[in-house]
Scaffold this active site. Structure first.
Site, mmCIF file in Angstrom:
data_model
loop_
_atom_site.group_PDB
_atom_site.id
_atom_site.type_symbol
_atom_site.label_atom_id
_atom_site.label_comp_id
_atom_site.label_asym_id
_atom_site.label_seq_id
_atom_site.Cartn_x
_atom_site.Cartn_y
_atom_site.Cartn_z
ATOM 1 N N ASP A 93 6.993 -27.313 4.790
ATOM 2 C CA ASP A 93 5.609 -26.984 4.450
ATOM 3 C C ASP A 93 5.558 -26.151 3.167
ATOM 4 O O ASP A 93 6.249 -25.146 3.040
ATOM 5 C CB ASP A 93 5.011 -26.211 5.628
ATOM 6 C CG ASP A 93 3.621 -25.673 5.372
ATOM 7 O OD1 ASP A 93 2.915 -26.203 4.500
ATOM 8 O OD2 ASP A 93 3.224 -24.707 6.065
ATOM 9 N N HIS B 3 0.341 -20.289 7.051
ATOM 10 C CA HIS B 3 1.391 -20.918 6.249
ATOM 11 C C HIS B 3 2.296 -19.871 5.614
ATOM 12 O O HIS B 3 1.836 -18.828 5.137
ATOM 13 C CB HIS B 3 0.770 -21.790 5.163
ATOM 14 C CG HIS B 3 -0.070 -22.901 5.694
ATOM 15 N ND1 HIS B 3 0.455 -24.117 6.071
ATOM 16 C CD2 HIS B 3 -1.404 -22.968 5.946
ATOM 17 C CE1 HIS B 3 -0.518 -24.890 6.515
ATOM 18 N NE2 HIS B 3 -1.654 -24.216 6.453
#
Length: 555
Positions: free
Chosen positions: A197, A372
């Site tokens: 990610d 994130h």
């Protein structure tokens, strides 16, 4: 889990979406004819996509290729990872695999879309399962939704580790720890390819723990004790909803849930046991709010991205909202703005300010924590996994580039760190990683149905919205002879004293064009010439580029 590299069989990784954009996350891993899909999400339309509902990954490859699709491995339940499953599984039914929470979200999404007959496989943390010839392990990670996992896929060319969306939260709300130890063990045994990610790869440091938001919310609630509170967040962010509920309980506020997706997901969270017993007892209905003391109420609502269909947008702009907002209201935006949504969000905030509402958002107070990982967390993961090859996923191109550079700087990636684009294929062989055959990674637009519109239609819509339309209607007899005068109509173009004269001049351009062409040439050639010549004349006269529509009737 075997990490042995085979001598013969090539393994393909093809990216269907999610590279160079936020959303549409999807890829397929195949060896021979056997394949598994990882995620199948949507992207929400950008401002330059008028009329589009959502954008899908280009899963046509899965429909057209001669593959045995053994299942979809779902990393978590956000729409950018599961939202396109109904569209894919209608055409190519297959089982889906994921954590219990993820399967609950996926089942709800598919049932809403009328897709039935799908087999759901709930996989426990650290459990391995055979999916076709692939051995797959689901490893817990922390994110902004419960039940998020990484997936480790054992292939004929070694282990492919896909992180899913993640951050490294050392004090998660549900005490479900990130599987760092397991990832380090996999790294010690050998990871052939790491897919990680990249959404916050250009952000320094580490992300805040989700549990830190609860304390800030409690402070904000105390500072606004005499005001009605509305907290807007993503409907799937059940940990955030849990902390908002805790702040309400501590301050003695009654709760109202506004928004169908929020009500549906909160009910799902209750069924999964994610909220304390009695946490949602005594909910009030939205119609009751105006009758209650503002200081006794907290509304939890959708609309953190400024969506036109959301609860907050209706409260800010509608002529008939459920209740009236004013100078005794505080709205807390407990989410980050997705890139591309900034103008929509600030439009709502500006409207709230006009109503006298106090708005609190992440740049003012830490009422949100990203799901994130930032650079320090990403670097730690790469260092633990020590992959031979590295490909950043999930993010705009600037995020992918920052993540690639970070991977190189760690010095632990023994092979290549490569940036790929939607539609690209990489091949793992005994001799290394190479580029395969790229194909379309185009957007699939949904406007009621999949595939009804394409990039050309969107260009026309943008032209219409910017410069309007000019229609040239003419009737022609045999031999390409005009019958009567051409008729010219315009919509959304010019509406001043010049219009009548311009339309007459365009009529003359149309007549001259017809007379100048060979009668033996077809109608399609005539239409092309009308578009070109009328368009050129209009640009010269007005500096505008309306959509030109020739309408030729043959008698």
């Amino acid at each position: 889990m075997s990490n042995v590299v085979g001598a013969e069989e090539t393994v393909s990784v093809r990216f269907l979406g999610g590279l160079g954009e936020i959303g549409r996350n999807s890829l397929v891993i195949s060896q021979g004819r056997d394949a598994v899909v990882i995620d199948c999400g949507v992207m929400f339309p950008k401002a330059d996509m008028p009329g589009v509902d959502v954008v899908l990954p280009d899963y046509r490859y899965l429909v057209e290729a001669d593959l045995d699709l053994h299942g979809v491995l779902v990393t978590h339940g956000h729409e950018d990872h599961i939202g396109a499953l109904p569209h894919l599984l209608r055409e190519v039914p297959m089982p889906i695999y994921g954590s219990a929470v993820t399967m609950a979200f996926a089942r709800s999404r598919l049932e809403q879309s009328g897709v039935s007959g799908i087999r759901y496989r709930e996989i426990a943390d650290y459990e391995s399962v055979n999916v076709g010839p692939f051995q797959v392990e689901f490893i817990p990670v922390t994110h902004s939704i419960p039940g998020a996992t990484a997936v480790a896929v054992s292939t004929a060319q070694g282990l492919i580790l896909h992180t899913g969306d993640f951050k490294i939260d050392r004090t998660p709300v549900d005490a479900r720890a990130f599987g760092l130890d397991r990832m380090a063990t996999l790294g010690a045994n050998g990871v052939r390819l790491l897919l990680s990610d990249s959404t916050n790869a250009d952000e320094p440091g580490s992300s805040n723990s989700e549990s830190s938001v609860g304390g800030v919310l409690t402070e904000v609630f105390a500072e606004n004790r005499d005001r009605r509170l509305t907290v807007v967040c993503f409907a799937s962010h059940l940990h955030r909803i849990q902390q908002i509920i805790a702040a309400c309980q501590a301050s003695g506020r009654r709760i109202c849930l506004v928004g169908r997706s929020l009500q549906r997901n909160t009910k799902l969270g209750q069924q999964l046991g994610l909220f304390p017993d009695g946490a949602l007892s005594g909910l009030i209905d939205v119609e009751e709010i105006d009758e209650l003391d503002p200081a006794s109420v907290c509304i939890i609502a959708t609309g953190s991205q400024g969506e036109h269909s959301s609860a907050l947008h209706r409260l800010a702009f509608a002529k008939d909202p459920w209740f009236t907002m004013g100078d005794r209201d505080t709205v807390i935006f407990s989410s980050d703005t997705i890139p591309g949504n900034e103008s929509a969000v600030y439009r709502v905030i500006n409207q709230l300010a006009r109503l006298g509402v106090r708005a609190i958002y992440p740049s003012v107070r830490r009422v949100h924590s990203s799901g994130h990982a930032r650079r320090d967390e990403l670097s730690l993961l790469i260092t633990l996994v020590r992959p031979q090859f590295f490909i950043p996923v999930h993010g705009e191109y600037r995020h992918l580039a920052a993540h690639q550079q970070l991977a190189i700087e760690t010095g632990v990636v023994s092979g290549a760190a490569r940036i790929c684009n939607d539609g690209d294929e990489v091949l793992l062989t005994s001799s290394g990683m190479a580029a395969g055959v790229s194909r379309s990674g185009d957007y699939l637009y949904v406007d009621g149905k999949v595939g009804d519109i394409n990039a050309s239609v969107l260009r026309d819509r943008r032209s219409l919205s910017a410069d309007g339309i000019v229609v040239a209607a003419l009737t022609m007899a045999k031999g390409r002879q005009l019958v009567g005068e051409p008729e010219i109509f315009s919509f959304g173009w010019v509406h001043d004293e010049r219009e009548e004269g311009l339309l007459l001049a365009i009529r003359d351009v149309v007549s001259a064009t017809v007379m100048s062409l060979n009668p033996d040439q077809g109608v399609s050639h005539l239409k092309d010439q009308l578009k070109r010549r009328v368009g050129k004349y209009i640009r010269e006269q007005t500096k505008r580029r309306p959509l030109i529509v020739p309408l030729v009737i043959e008698v």
